[in-house]
Each structure stands twice: as C-alpha cells, then as structure tokens.
Design a protein around this motif. Sequence first.
Motif, PDB file in Angstrom:
ATOM      1  N   PRO A 129      36.622  49.402  35.553  1.00  0.00           N
ATOM      2  CA  PRO A 129      36.132  48.190  34.901  1.00  0.00           C
ATOM      3  C   PRO A 129      35.053  47.533  35.770  1.00  0.00           C
ATOM      4  CG  PRO A 129      38.528  48.247  34.887  1.00  0.00           C
ATOM      5  CD  PRO A 129      38.062  49.369  35.770  1.00  0.00           C
ATOM      6  N   VAL A 130      34.076  46.929  35.128  1.00  0.00           N
ATOM      7  CA  VAL A 130      32.992  46.262  35.850  1.00  0.00           C
ATOM      8  C   VAL A 130      33.579  45.179  36.746  1.00  0.00           C
ATOM      9  CG1 VAL A 130      30.950  44.799  35.576  1.00  0.00           C
ATOM     10  CG2 VAL A 130      31.317  46.754  34.053  1.00  0.00           C
ATOM     11  N   ALA A 175      35.403  41.149  41.310  1.00  0.00           N
ATOM     12  CA  ALA A 175      34.287  40.212  41.210  1.00  0.00           C
ATOM     13  C   ALA A 175      34.008  39.905  39.749  1.00  0.00           C
ATOM     14  CB  ALA A 175      33.052  40.815  41.869  1.00  0.00           C
ATOM     15  N   GLY A 176      33.393  38.765  39.507  1.00  0.00           N
ATOM     16  CA  GLY A 176      33.026  38.386  38.138  1.00  0.00           C
ATOM     17  C   GLY A 176      34.235  38.272  37.241  1.00  0.00           C
ATOM     18  N   ARG A 177      34.126  38.827  36.024  1.00  0.00           N
ATOM     19  CA  ARG A 177      35.220  38.733  35.053  1.00  0.00           C
ATOM     20  C   ARG A 177      36.478  39.453  35.523  1.00  0.00           C
ATOM     21  NH1 ARG A 177      32.033  40.634  29.905  1.00  0.00           N
ATOM     22  NH2 ARG A 177      33.245  42.424  30.516  1.00  0.00           N
ATOM     23  N   LEU A 237      43.373  36.777  36.642  1.00  0.00           N
ATOM     24  CA  LEU A 237      44.722  37.181  37.022  1.00  0.00           C
ATOM     25  C   LEU A 237      45.295  38.190  36.042  1.00  0.00           C
ATOM     26  CD1 LEU A 237      46.240  33.792  38.214  1.00  0.00           C
ATOM     27  CD2 LEU A 237      45.481  35.708  39.602  1.00  0.00           C
ATOM     28  N   SER A 238      44.873  38.138  34.783  1.00  0.00           N
ATOM     29  CA  SER A 238      45.408  39.091  33.812  1.00  0.00           C
ATOM     30  C   SER A 238      44.959  40.510  34.150  1.00  0.00           C
ATOM     31  CB  SER A 238      45.003  38.714  32.391  1.00  0.00           C
ATOM     32  OG  SER A 238      43.597  38.767  32.238  1.00  0.00           O
ATOM     33  N   ASP A 239      43.719  40.689  34.632  1.00  0.00           N
ATOM     34  CA  ASP A 239      43.265  42.022  35.038  1.00  0.00           C
ATOM     35  C   ASP A 239      44.052  42.516  36.243  1.00  0.00           C
ATOM     36  OD1 ASP A 239      41.415  42.215  33.029  1.00  0.00           O
ATOM     37  OD2 ASP A 239      39.677  41.803  34.302  1.00  0.00           O
ATOM     38  N   ALA A 240      44.289  41.635  37.207  1.00  0.00           N
ATOM     39  CA  ALA A 240      45.051  42.013  38.394  1.00  0.00           C
ATOM     40  C   ALA A 240      46.488  42.371  38.016  1.00  0.00           C
ATOM     41  CB  ALA A 240      45.026  40.885  39.428  1.00  0.00           C
TER      42      ALA A 240
END
Length: 67
Positions: free
Chosen positions: A14-15, A42-44, A48-51
């Motif tokens: 993911p970016v 970084a960025g979007r 916390l949901s991505d982590a």
Amino acid sequence: MGLVCRAFGTHDLPVGLMPFACESGRVRFEDGEAYHFGLTLAGRARSLSDAATLRDALARLGAQHSG
C-alpha cells in the motif's frame, strides 16, 4: 516486503507503507525463531485502521504456519 504484501493480499505494498529489516548484514535464523521488522507508515497509511489490519493479517499468517 513479500510477507507484508501477502498479509494484505496484494502484489504491491500500500502507498505509504515501507517495511525495513532491523538487522544489518546477514543473520541466520533457526526454525521457530521470531523475526522482528519495522514499518514506516506515511500519509494515508498512518491511519490506525491500516496498522490494525496489518497486525491482524500478520497474526493470521503466523497462525497458519506455526505448529
């Protein structure tokens, strides 16, 4: 990088998400040994949901391959 891509189920990271190895040089691991790596978000990707998604996906992969 491959492990993180597999956890997300994608070919590309993911970016904004960049994994890095904490070791430098060559390190020998035995079966069952823990491997630690770091992540820069970084960025979007900082949400916390991505982590949490990544943490849960890595836990599922680990559970599939343990034992």
